[in-house]
Design a protein around this motif. Structure first.
Motif, PDB file in Angstrom:
ATOM      1  N   GLU A  37      48.223  43.035  39.007  1.00 59.94           N
ATOM      2  CA  GLU A  37      46.886  42.970  38.404  1.00 59.94           C
ATOM      3  C   GLU A  37      46.938  43.269  36.906  1.00 59.94           C
ATOM      4  O   GLU A  37      46.279  42.596  36.106  1.00 59.94           O
ATOM      5  N   ALA A  38      47.711  44.297  36.540  1.00 58.51           N
ATOM      6  CA  ALA A  38      47.814  44.653  35.124  1.00 58.51           C
ATOM      7  C   ALA A  38      48.483  43.534  34.329  1.00 58.51           C
ATOM      8  O   ALA A  38      48.048  43.208  33.208  1.00 58.51           O
ATOM      9  N   ARG A  39      49.522  42.930  34.878  1.00 60.83           N
ATOM     10  CA  ARG A  39      50.173  41.806  34.190  1.00 60.83           C
ATOM     11  C   ARG A  39      49.213  40.655  33.994  1.00 60.83           C
ATOM     12  O   ARG A  39      49.187  40.010  32.946  1.00 60.83           O
ATOM     13  N   ARG A  50      39.639  46.336  24.664  1.00 65.75           N
ATOM     14  CA  ARG A  50      38.934  47.308  25.498  1.00 65.75           C
ATOM     15  C   ARG A  50      38.773  46.750  26.904  1.00 65.75           C
ATOM     16  O   ARG A  50      38.259  45.633  27.083  1.00 65.75           O
ATOM     17  N   VAL A  51      39.207  47.524  27.897  1.00 65.24           N
ATOM     18  CA  VAL A  51      39.190  47.093  29.290  1.00 65.24           C
ATOM     19  C   VAL A  51      38.413  48.098  30.130  1.00 65.24           C
ATOM     20  O   VAL A  51      38.651  49.307  30.052  1.00 65.24           O
ATOM     21  N   LEU A  52      37.484  47.589  30.931  1.00 70.89           N
ATOM     22  CA  LEU A  52      36.782  48.405  31.919  1.00 70.89           C
ATOM     23  C   LEU A  52      37.370  48.101  33.286  1.00 70.89           C
ATOM     24  O   LEU A  52      37.351  46.954  33.738  1.00 70.89           O
ATOM     25  N   ASP A  53      37.889  49.136  33.936  1.00 71.25           N
ATOM     26  CA  ASP A  53      38.376  49.002  35.309  1.00 71.25           C
ATOM     27  C   ASP A  53      37.218  49.381  36.228  1.00 71.25           C
ATOM     28  O   ASP A  53      36.912  50.561  36.418  1.00 71.25           O
ATOM     29  N   ALA A  54      36.550  48.375  36.765  1.00 66.93           N
ATOM     30  CA  ALA A  54      35.346  48.564  37.572  1.00 66.93           C
ATOM     31  C   ALA A  54      35.736  48.749  39.033  1.00 66.93           C
ATOM     32  O   ALA A  54      36.182  47.810  39.689  1.00 66.93           O
ATOM     33  N   GLY A  55      35.577  49.967  39.534  1.00 69.65           N
ATOM     34  CA  GLY A  55      36.106  50.300  40.852  1.00 69.65           C
ATOM     35  C   GLY A  55      37.567  50.687  40.709  1.00 69.65           C
ATOM     36  O   GLY A  55      38.428  50.188  41.422  1.00 69.65           O
ATOM     37  N   CYS A  56      37.829  51.610  39.773  1.00 72.83           N
ATOM     38  CA  CYS A  56      39.206  51.929  39.372  1.00 72.83           C
ATOM     39  C   CYS A  56      39.994  52.669  40.439  1.00 72.83           C
ATOM     40  O   CYS A  56      41.225  52.716  40.385  1.00 72.83           O
ATOM     41  N   GLY A  57      39.306  53.268  41.404  1.00 69.47           N
ATOM     42  CA  GLY A  57      40.019  53.995  42.450  1.00 69.47           C
ATOM     43  C   GLY A  57      40.860  55.118  41.878  1.00 69.47           C
ATOM     44  O   GLY A  57      40.416  55.889  41.023  1.00 69.47           O
ATOM     45  N   THR A  58      42.112  55.196  42.303  1.00 74.58           N
ATOM     46  CA  THR A  58      43.016  56.251  41.841  1.00 74.58           C
ATOM     47  C   THR A  58      43.663  55.923  40.508  1.00 74.58           C
ATOM     48  O   THR A  58      44.480  56.698  40.014  1.00 74.58           O
ATOM     49  N   LEU A 115      37.339  42.860  28.440  1.00 73.45           N
ATOM     50  CA  LEU A 115      37.660  42.438  29.804  1.00 73.45           C
ATOM     51  C   LEU A 115      37.189  43.493  30.788  1.00 73.45           C
ATOM     52  O   LEU A 115      37.351  44.700  30.540  1.00 73.45           O
ATOM     53  N   VAL A 116      36.594  43.047  31.860  1.00 76.05           N
ATOM     54  CA  VAL A 116      36.295  43.906  33.012  1.00 76.05           C
ATOM     55  C   VAL A 116      37.147  43.412  34.162  1.00 76.05           C
ATOM     56  O   VAL A 116      37.146  42.216  34.482  1.00 76.05           O
ATOM     57  N   VAL A 117      37.885  44.309  34.783  1.00 78.40           N
ATOM     58  CA  VAL A 117      38.687  43.940  35.949  1.00 78.40           C
ATOM     59  C   VAL A 117      38.150  44.671  37.176  1.00 78.40           C
ATOM     60  O   VAL A 117      37.885  45.867  37.137  1.00 78.40           O
ATOM     61  N   ALA A 118      37.945  43.919  38.248  1.00 77.80           N
ATOM     62  CA  ALA A 118      37.515  44.467  39.533  1.00 77.80           C
ATOM     63  C   ALA A 118      38.554  44.055  40.563  1.00 77.80           C
ATOM     64  O   ALA A 118      38.438  43.002  41.196  1.00 77.80           O
ATOM     65  N   ALA A 119      39.594  44.868  40.678  1.00 81.07           N
ATOM     66  CA  ALA A 119      40.669  44.597  41.633  1.00 81.07           C
ATOM     67  C   ALA A 119      40.408  45.396  42.907  1.00 81.07           C
ATOM     68  O   ALA A 119      39.573  46.303  42.932  1.00 81.07           O
ATOM     69  N   GLY A 120      41.107  45.047  43.980  1.00 75.81           N
ATOM     70  CA  GLY A 120      41.012  45.871  45.187  1.00 75.81           C
ATOM     71  C   GLY A 120      39.768  45.653  46.030  1.00 75.81           C
ATOM     72  O   GLY A 120      39.205  46.609  46.557  1.00 75.81           O
ATOM     73  N   ASN A 121      39.333  44.416  46.143  1.00 79.05           N
ATOM     74  CA  ASN A 121      38.206  44.093  47.048  1.00 79.05           C
ATOM     75  C   ASN A 121      36.916  44.820  46.670  1.00 79.05           C
ATOM     76  O   ASN A 121      36.142  45.225  47.548  1.00 79.05           O
ATOM     77  N   ILE A 122      36.662  44.969  45.385  1.00 82.08           N
ATOM     78  CA  ILE A 122      35.493  45.740  44.950  1.00 82.08           C
ATOM     79  C   ILE A 122      34.191  45.117  45.459  1.00 82.08           C
ATOM     80  O   ILE A 122      33.355  45.797  46.073  1.00 82.08           O
ATOM     81  N   GLY A 145      31.939  36.325  24.970  1.00 82.14           N
ATOM     82  CA  GLY A 145      33.272  35.757  25.144  1.00 82.14           C
ATOM     83  C   GLY A 145      34.204  36.601  25.982  1.00 82.14           C
ATOM     84  O   GLY A 145      35.327  36.182  26.280  1.00 82.14           O
ATOM     85  N   GLY A 146      33.753  37.796  26.380  1.00 84.04           N
ATOM     86  CA  GLY A 146      34.574  38.666  27.211  1.00 84.04           C
ATOM     87  C   GLY A 146      34.757  38.100  28.610  1.00 84.04           C
ATOM     88  O   GLY A 146      34.036  37.194  29.038  1.00 84.04           O
ATOM     89  N   LEU A 147      35.714  38.651  29.327  1.00 84.43           N
ATOM     90  CA  LEU A 147      36.103  38.119  30.634  1.00 84.43           C
ATOM     91  C   LEU A 147      35.857  39.119  31.760  1.00 84.43           C
ATOM     92  O   LEU A 147      36.145  40.312  31.611  1.00 84.43           O
ATOM     93  N   LEU A 148      35.362  38.620  32.878  1.00 81.13           N
ATOM     94  CA  LEU A 148      35.292  39.378  34.126  1.00 81.13           C
ATOM     95  C   LEU A 148      36.330  38.796  35.070  1.00 81.13           C
ATOM     96  O   LEU A 148      36.301  37.598  35.374  1.00 81.13           O
ATOM     97  N   VAL A 149      37.236  39.628  35.534  1.00 77.78           N
ATOM     98  CA  VAL A 149      38.286  39.215  36.467  1.00 77.78           C
ATOM     99  C   VAL A 149      38.096  39.995  37.763  1.00 77.78           C
ATOM    100  O   VAL A 149      38.096  41.224  37.762  1.00 77.78           O
ATOM    101  N   ALA A 150      37.920  39.280  38.862  1.00 79.26           N
ATOM    102  CA  ALA A 150      37.721  39.933  40.152  1.00 79.26           C
ATOM    103  C   ALA A 150      38.598  39.267  41.204  1.00 79.26           C
ATOM    104  O   ALA A 150      38.588  38.038  41.340  1.00 79.26           O
ATOM    105  N   GLY A 151      39.327  40.091  41.934  1.00 73.51           N
ATOM    106  CA  GLY A 151      40.123  39.583  43.046  1.00 73.51           C
ATOM    107  C   GLY A 151      39.668  40.228  44.329  1.00 73.51           C
ATOM    108  O   GLY A 151      39.559  41.454  44.404  1.00 73.51           O
ATOM    109  N   PHE A 152      39.373  39.397  45.334  1.00 66.05           N
ATOM    110  CA  PHE A 152      38.942  39.982  46.613  1.00 66.05           C
ATOM    111  C   PHE A 152      39.173  39.019  47.765  1.00 66.05           C
ATOM    112  O   PHE A 152      39.287  37.811  47.595  1.00 66.05           O
TER     113      PHE A 152
END
Length: 205
Positions: A37-39, A50-58, A115-122, A145-152
């Protein structure tokens, strides 16, 4: 919460931080690569962004991005997960908030993320009915122009709970929040999406 308990809280009781961290530590010790995910995010925006980890967990993803030179903020509702993140990286910014009510100004941070990243089935683990609110809230935290990246996951094989959101629904929530789909992949290694049970979507503000 806007619509009662989140699916994550129903699944874990909000006390699974140490157990969750231990599971990933064991995977790392076995040699499994935990930084896909980080790569993926690092290929989209340059170090210093600047990156927001939305649902950052641990904090697994965000800590790695910080190591790569990104200016990161993590937000999660589960205090047990945040406790682990704060212990592992006390120098980073970890905030407790419901994504469906996420308000950067109220938390004392600027809404200027690249960038906002929502990894981990947020999104599938949010409280039922709050998915559009969460999409709108995180989209509002992006720069133009910022990006939202979500994987679920999209099916039972890829989720710890019954499927609750389709890609068409997610795209509609993002569109309503002013975002445009620019790419979709099957994995965090950027394999082309093939209609399978997991997707990584990239939307632009």
């Amino acid at each position: 919460m806007l619509a009662g308990m989140s699916r994550w809280e129903e699944l874990t009781g909000g006390t699974s931080g140490e157990e969750y961290a231990a599971r990933f530590a064991a995977l790392a010790e076995s040699g499994k690569d935990l930084h896909g995910e980080a790569r993926f995010c690092a290929a989209l925006v340059p170090p210093g962004a600047r990156v927001l980890d939305a649902g950052c967990g641990t904090g697994r993803v965000m800590i790695r991005l910080a190591e790569l030179g990104y200016d990161c903020v993590g937000v999660d509702l589960d205090d047990s997960m945040l406790a682990v993140a704060r212990k592992n990286a006390p120098e980073l910014t970890w905030l407790q908030a419901d994504l469906a009510e996420f308000d950067p100004a109220a938390l004392g941070i600027p809404a200027d993320f690249d960038l906002v990243v929502a990894a981990g089935n947020i999104f599938p683990l949010l409280a039922p009915g709050t998915e559009p609110d969460a999409a709108r809230r995180v989209a509002a935290a992006l720069k133009p122009g910022g990006l939202l990246v979500a994987g679920f996951g999209l099916d039972r094989a890829h989720l710890p709970v019954p499927p609750s959101i389709t890609l068409a629904e997610y795209d509609a929530y993002c569109a309503a929040a002013g975002l445009t789909l620019v790419d979709r992949f099957a994995t965090w290694d950027a394999e082309p999406y093939d209609g399978g049970g997991y997707a990584v979507s990239v939307h632009r503000a």
